[in-house]
Design an enzyme around this catalytic site. Sequence first.
Site, PDB file in Angstrom:
ATOM      1  N   SER A 252     -71.264   9.309  -9.046  1.00 57.57           N
ATOM      2  CA  SER A 252     -69.956   9.862  -8.711  1.00 57.57           C
ATOM      3  C   SER A 252     -69.366  10.625  -9.890  1.00 57.57           C
ATOM      4  CB  SER A 252     -69.047   8.735  -8.220  1.00 57.57           C
ATOM      5  OG  SER A 252     -67.890   9.231  -7.595  1.00 57.57           O
TER       6      SER A 252
ATOM      7  N   ASP B  29     -70.543  11.505   3.179  1.00 59.85           N
ATOM      8  CA  ASP B  29     -69.812  11.641   1.923  1.00 59.85           C
ATOM      9  C   ASP B  29     -69.419  13.109   1.761  1.00 59.85           C
ATOM     10  OD1 ASP B  29     -68.971  11.827  -0.729  1.00 59.85           O
ATOM     11  OD2 ASP B  29     -70.687  10.745  -1.558  1.00 59.85           O
TER      12      ASP B  29
ATOM     13  N   HIS C 210     -70.431   6.960   0.260  1.00 62.64           N
ATOM     14  CA  HIS C 210     -70.120   6.977  -1.167  1.00 62.64           C
ATOM     15  C   HIS C 210     -69.897   5.547  -1.667  1.00 62.64           C
ATOM     16  CE1 HIS C 210     -68.916   9.425  -4.636  1.00 62.64           C
ATOM     17  NE2 HIS C 210     -68.142   8.412  -4.948  1.00 62.64           N
TER      18      HIS C 210
END
Length: 313
Positions: free
Chosen positions: A156, A250, A280
């Site tokens: 991320s 996502d 995610h």
Amino acid sequence: MTDYTKLIDAETWAFIERTKSYYPPDTVDYTIVQQREIYDRMCREFFAGYPEGVSAETTAIAAPGCDVPVRIYRLVGNAAEAVVLYFHGGGFILGGLDSHDDVCAELCGRTGYEVVSVDYRLAPERRHPAAFDDAMAAFEWAIATYVQPIVLAGDSAGGNIAAAISHATRGHKRHPVGQLLIYPGLGGDRSRGSYVRHTEAPMLTMRDLDFYQDIRTGGEDRTGDITLSPLADGDFANLPPTVVITAECDPLSSDGEAYGERIVAAGGKAFWFEEAGLVHGYLRARHSVGRARESFTRIVDAVAVLGRGEWVW
């Protein structure tokens, strides 16, 4: 409107509901202090422990203006063939050495590599480029400390940081031998692709992304800043061999696809793999969801291959 009941299996839904029980979808409406408390508690609830034989040492490295905390994971009795510099996720405002503690320990245990987790400074107290500066300091420390090859990795927000370091170090005498990016946010076109298809995805929405971006920059327009948005770079040549693994459900998935395509178009090595039906943050589901377990094995194998200087894709 995307029908997630058809894309996401029962195991993954159970993971989503468990996550929401600790980290409600409206958490971005809380204060930063409250958000961190909620996130840290969630991470503790998902903590899976260390593999046998893995030890960890928490220390700090000297950097301009501040010291950067790091946690170094080693497999006892093993001579590591490579070192992984890991940058955690958390929207640039959450997380630290504890939030991804077990992930890094497992990465060490399963590859045999030494793993260095970097506790970069967080927004809003320290806005961009503080996190990037800390990551650069950690990389400079790593190449001065280790003779082994250095692999960059992150999930991320951490994937964003790893990619930014790869772009920034192309001219260095020693540069990363590879990078592994897990559902990274790379500053892609928000008017198309997964940003549109998955605006309201479980676990991460466009509203969340807008919030994190504004906090990270203080609302300042940083268009074209490749230390913030690696996809803004006009040159994708001479980047290290790259593996990008994204989640289908996502909004950030298209960033991974675009990033891999641009590296290949520039003559480099890149492989993009989208995990069907995953969301995610699925790293925390690697022990409870079959798809996430398989993906984590792909991640481990990719790091191992990159650390050996090989390319199998």
